[in-house]
Design an enzyme around this catalytic site. Structure first.
Site, PDB file in Angstrom:
ATOM      1  N   LYS A  72      46.087  37.799  52.186  1.00 36.22           N
ATOM      2  CA  LYS A  72      46.376  38.547  50.957  1.00 36.22           C
ATOM      3  C   LYS A  72      45.897  40.000  51.006  1.00 36.22           C
ATOM      4  O   LYS A  72      46.584  40.890  50.501  1.00 36.22           O
ATOM      5  CB  LYS A  72      45.771  37.818  49.751  1.00 36.22           C
ATOM      6  CG  LYS A  72      46.516  36.517  49.433  1.00 36.22           C
ATOM      7  CD  LYS A  72      45.962  35.837  48.207  1.00 36.22           C
ATOM      8  CE  LYS A  72      46.871  34.692  47.788  1.00 36.22           C
ATOM      9  NZ  LYS A  72      46.524  34.164  46.459  1.00 36.22           N
ATOM     10  N   ASN A  93      50.064  38.489  46.619  1.00 31.89           N
ATOM     11  CA  ASN A  93      50.568  37.134  46.892  1.00 31.89           C
ATOM     12  C   ASN A  93      52.088  37.089  46.937  1.00 31.89           C
ATOM     13  O   ASN A  93      52.663  36.032  47.192  1.00 31.89           O
ATOM     14  CB  ASN A  93      50.027  36.116  45.874  1.00 31.89           C
ATOM     15  CG  ASN A  93      50.753  36.172  44.541  1.00 31.89           C
ATOM     16  OD1 ASN A  93      51.309  37.196  44.181  1.00 31.89           O
ATOM     17  ND2 ASN A  93      50.738  35.079  43.817  1.00 31.89           N
ATOM     18  N   ASP A 109      49.211  35.839  40.331  1.00 33.45           N
ATOM     19  CA  ASP A 109      48.323  34.728  39.938  1.00 33.45           C
ATOM     20  C   ASP A 109      47.784  34.895  38.516  1.00 33.45           C
ATOM     21  O   ASP A 109      47.837  33.972  37.709  1.00 33.45           O
ATOM     22  CB  ASP A 109      47.149  34.605  40.910  1.00 33.45           C
ATOM     23  CG  ASP A 109      47.562  34.033  42.252  1.00 33.45           C
ATOM     24  OD1 ASP A 109      48.487  33.207  42.288  1.00 33.45           O
ATOM     25  OD2 ASP A 109      46.963  34.421  43.270  1.00 33.45           O
ATOM     26  N   ASN A 157      28.813  32.323  37.402  1.00 35.63           N
ATOM     27  CA  ASN A 157      29.012  31.958  38.808  1.00 35.63           C
ATOM     28  C   ASN A 157      27.687  31.701  39.493  1.00 35.63           C
ATOM     29  O   ASN A 157      26.674  32.312  39.182  1.00 35.63           O
ATOM     30  CB  ASN A 157      29.764  33.077  39.545  1.00 35.63           C
ATOM     31  CG  ASN A 157      30.266  32.636  40.898  1.00 35.63           C
ATOM     32  OD1 ASN A 157      30.871  31.573  40.996  1.00 35.63           O
ATOM     33  ND2 ASN A 157      30.012  33.409  41.921  1.00 35.63           N
ATOM     34  N   PRO A 160      25.398  35.370  41.682  1.00 37.04           N
ATOM     35  CA  PRO A 160      25.480  36.382  40.615  1.00 37.04           C
ATOM     36  C   PRO A 160      26.244  37.648  41.016  1.00 37.04           C
ATOM     37  O   PRO A 160      26.972  38.209  40.195  1.00 37.04           O
ATOM     38  CB  PRO A 160      24.011  36.699  40.314  1.00 37.04           C
ATOM     39  CG  PRO A 160      23.228  35.555  40.859  1.00 37.04           C
ATOM     40  CD  PRO A 160      24.021  34.971  41.982  1.00 37.04           C
ATOM     41  N   ILE A 216      42.070  25.406  36.939  1.00 39.16           N
ATOM     42  CA  ILE A 216      43.036  25.821  37.962  1.00 39.16           C
ATOM     43  C   ILE A 216      43.182  24.756  39.056  1.00 39.16           C
ATOM     44  O   ILE A 216      44.086  24.841  39.871  1.00 39.16           O
ATOM     45  CB  ILE A 216      42.703  27.189  38.583  1.00 39.16           C
ATOM     46  CG1 ILE A 216      41.477  27.121  39.484  1.00 39.16           C
ATOM     47  CG2 ILE A 216      42.532  28.253  37.509  1.00 39.16           C
ATOM     48  CD1 ILE A 216      41.439  28.290  40.464  1.00 39.16           C
ATOM     49  N   GLY A 239      46.127  22.966  36.109  1.00 39.53           N
ATOM     50  CA  GLY A 239      46.267  23.895  37.229  1.00 39.53           C
ATOM     51  C   GLY A 239      47.688  24.013  37.740  1.00 39.53           C
ATOM     52  O   GLY A 239      48.082  25.055  38.273  1.00 39.53           O
TER      53      GLY A 239
HETATM   54  P1  ATR Z   1      37.536  31.844  47.022  1.00 40.57           P
HETATM   55  O1  ATR Z   1      38.401  31.800  45.818  1.00 40.57           O
HETATM   56  O2  ATR Z   1      36.881  33.177  47.192  1.00 40.57           O
HETATM   57  O3  ATR Z   1      38.173  31.310  48.263  1.00 40.57           O
HETATM   58  P2  ATR Z   1      36.119  29.335  46.538  1.00 40.57           P
HETATM   59  O4  ATR Z   1      35.295  28.787  47.612  1.00 40.57           O
HETATM   60  O5  ATR Z   1      37.412  28.654  46.199  1.00 40.57           O
HETATM   61  O6  ATR Z   1      36.294  30.898  46.764  1.00 40.57           O
HETATM   62  O7  ATR Z   1      35.229  29.388  45.235  1.00 40.57           O
HETATM   63  C1  ATR Z   1      35.713  29.896  44.041  1.00 40.57           C
HETATM   64  C2  ATR Z   1      34.546  30.065  43.114  1.00 40.57           C
HETATM   65  O8  ATR Z   1      34.008  28.781  42.818  1.00 40.57           O
HETATM   66  C3  ATR Z   1      33.414  30.897  43.683  1.00 40.57           C
HETATM   67  O9  ATR Z   1      32.969  31.738  42.662  1.00 40.57           O
HETATM   68  C4  ATR Z   1      32.381  29.886  44.079  1.00 40.57           C
HETATM   69  O10 ATR Z   1      31.039  30.308  43.891  1.00 40.57           O
HETATM   70  P3  ATR Z   1      30.294  31.310  44.906  1.00 40.57           P
HETATM   71  O11 ATR Z   1      30.722  32.684  44.525  1.00 40.57           O
HETATM   72  O12 ATR Z   1      28.842  31.067  44.626  1.00 40.57           O
HETATM   73  O13 ATR Z   1      30.716  30.901  46.280  1.00 40.57           O
HETATM   74  C5  ATR Z   1      32.610  28.789  43.081  1.00 40.57           C
HETATM   75  N1  ATR Z   1      32.234  27.477  43.618  1.00 40.57           N
HETATM   76  C6  ATR Z   1      32.691  26.888  44.738  1.00 40.57           C
HETATM   77  N2  ATR Z   1      32.150  25.661  44.893  1.00 40.57           N
HETATM   78  C7  ATR Z   1      31.306  25.492  43.844  1.00 40.57           C
HETATM   79  C8  ATR Z   1      30.420  24.452  43.432  1.00 40.57           C
HETATM   80  N3  ATR Z   1      30.319  23.312  44.134  1.00 40.57           N
HETATM   81  N4  ATR Z   1      29.713  24.633  42.299  1.00 40.57           N
HETATM   82  C9  ATR Z   1      29.809  25.769  41.576  1.00 40.57           C
HETATM   83  N5  ATR Z   1      30.617  26.796  41.928  1.00 40.57           N
HETATM   84  C10 ATR Z   1      31.355  26.657  43.035  1.00 40.57           C
END
Ligand code: ATR
Length: 280
Positions: A72, A93, A109, A157, A160, A216, A239
């Site tokens: 992306k 996207n 999105d 999140n 932070p 989502i 989602g």
């Molecule tokens: P991306 O969209 O960047 O690929 P992702 O792994 O899908 O990332 O995670 C999306 C969001 O969900 C992120 O904000 C992630 O938190 P971090 O910024 O701390 O990585 C959050 N996230 C993923 N797994 C999680 C969990 N088990 N508990 C709480 N938040 C989670």
């Protein structure tokens, strides 16, 4: 479906991995329903080759690209022009090949999410929003909500710094805490928590009948979070609705016509149920 001829236009989804993408299923269902002489295929494009894929559009006359991980950002840098969401997010996207051979990149999105909420008759104007997670999907949602008239966006999140970066995308967004749910009218889960499991990203005791809930995660379609909200008769958005709405906007960019949502959703549901709703 129209037979393929010399005039058939091609759209493609590029990603790695791409073989589990629902995009060909969803888009081909809409092309068929709309009697459009288009087809979509999936191209497995390795990391670092996103710009090559964009250049191939003009060479081969590929009318549209849907872009997924990990391309992306590379594609955002490779297209000739981007829409404001893609510029803010540094993420594309959707790519359109224009008649003059130039390429236009968009990010559908966030707008797809806003349209999914609207389709569920949930009014965004003046609403206080709490968003869990601050990844790529969450960032696109903050950016779009920033133009949708909401009163407040509290981003929560685990990391932070990422919450702060996402909150910087909209003037009414800020880093929040879980207690912000108490005064909110819409809770959005943008974390993967609940994907392929019955885990709930928040304690169900936080939910209320007047708190709309959007998730989502779309496998399962009925996540534990949405099920808990529905038990209270709270409005919900799943989602798959966001996935379909962002795909409709992609198709509108490629063909000029906004396709039928119900037909696309039925195709996606059938594909998900064939694969047993296991995580891809
Ligand atoms: P991306 O969209 O960047 O690929 P992702 O792994 O899908 O990332 O995670 C999306 C969001 O969900 C992120 O904000 C992630 O938190 P971090 O910024 O701390 O990585 C959050 N996230 C993923 N797994 C999680 C969990 N088990 N508990 C709480 N938040 C989670």
């Amino acid at each position: 479906m129209n037979p393929i001829s010399g005039a058939t236009r091609l759209a493609a989804v590029i990603g790695a991995p791409v073989r589990h993408s629902l995009s060909p299923t969803i888009h081909n269902a809409a092309f068929e329903h709309g009697l459009l002489d288009w087809r979509m295929v999936a191209f497995e494009v390795t990391a670092g080759s996103g710009a090559d894929a964009v250049r191939s559009m003009a060479t081969l006359g590929i009318g549209g690209l849907a872009v997924t991980m990990p391309h992306k950002a590379d594609v955002a840098a490779a297209v000739d022009e981007v829409d404001p969401a893609a510029r803010a997010l540094d993420s594309v996207n959707t790519v359109v090949l224009r008649p003059d051979g130039s390429t236009f990149g968009a990010s559908t999105d966030g707008a797809g999410f806003v349209n999914a909420v609207g389709a569920a008759a949930i009014e965004l104007a003046g609403r206080r929003v709490v968003m869990l997670g601050a990844g790529a999907a969450g960032r696109s949602i903050v950016d779009a909500l920033g133009r949708a008239g909401v009163a407040d966006i509290a981003v929560i999140n685990r990391t932070p710094d990422k919450a702060e970066a996402a909150a910087a995308l909209a003037p009414m967004a800020r880093v929040g805490t879980i207690d912000d749910i108490d005064g909110a009218g819409l809770l959005i889960n943008t974390t993967p928590v609940g994907m392929g499991t019955d885990a709930n990203p928040v304690d169900a005791s936080r939910l209320r009948p007047d708190l709309a809930v959007a998730d989502i995660v779309y496998h399962p379609i009925d996540t534990a979070l949405l099920t808990a909200a529905r038990r209270l008769d709270a409005p919900t958005v799943d989602g798959l609705a966001m996935l379909i709405e962002q795909a409709r906007l992609q198709q509108q960019l490629w063909t000029g016509a906004l396709p039928d949502a119900a037909r696309m959703r039925a195709a996606a549901e059938a594909a998900l149920s064939r694969r047993g709703q296991t995580p891809s």
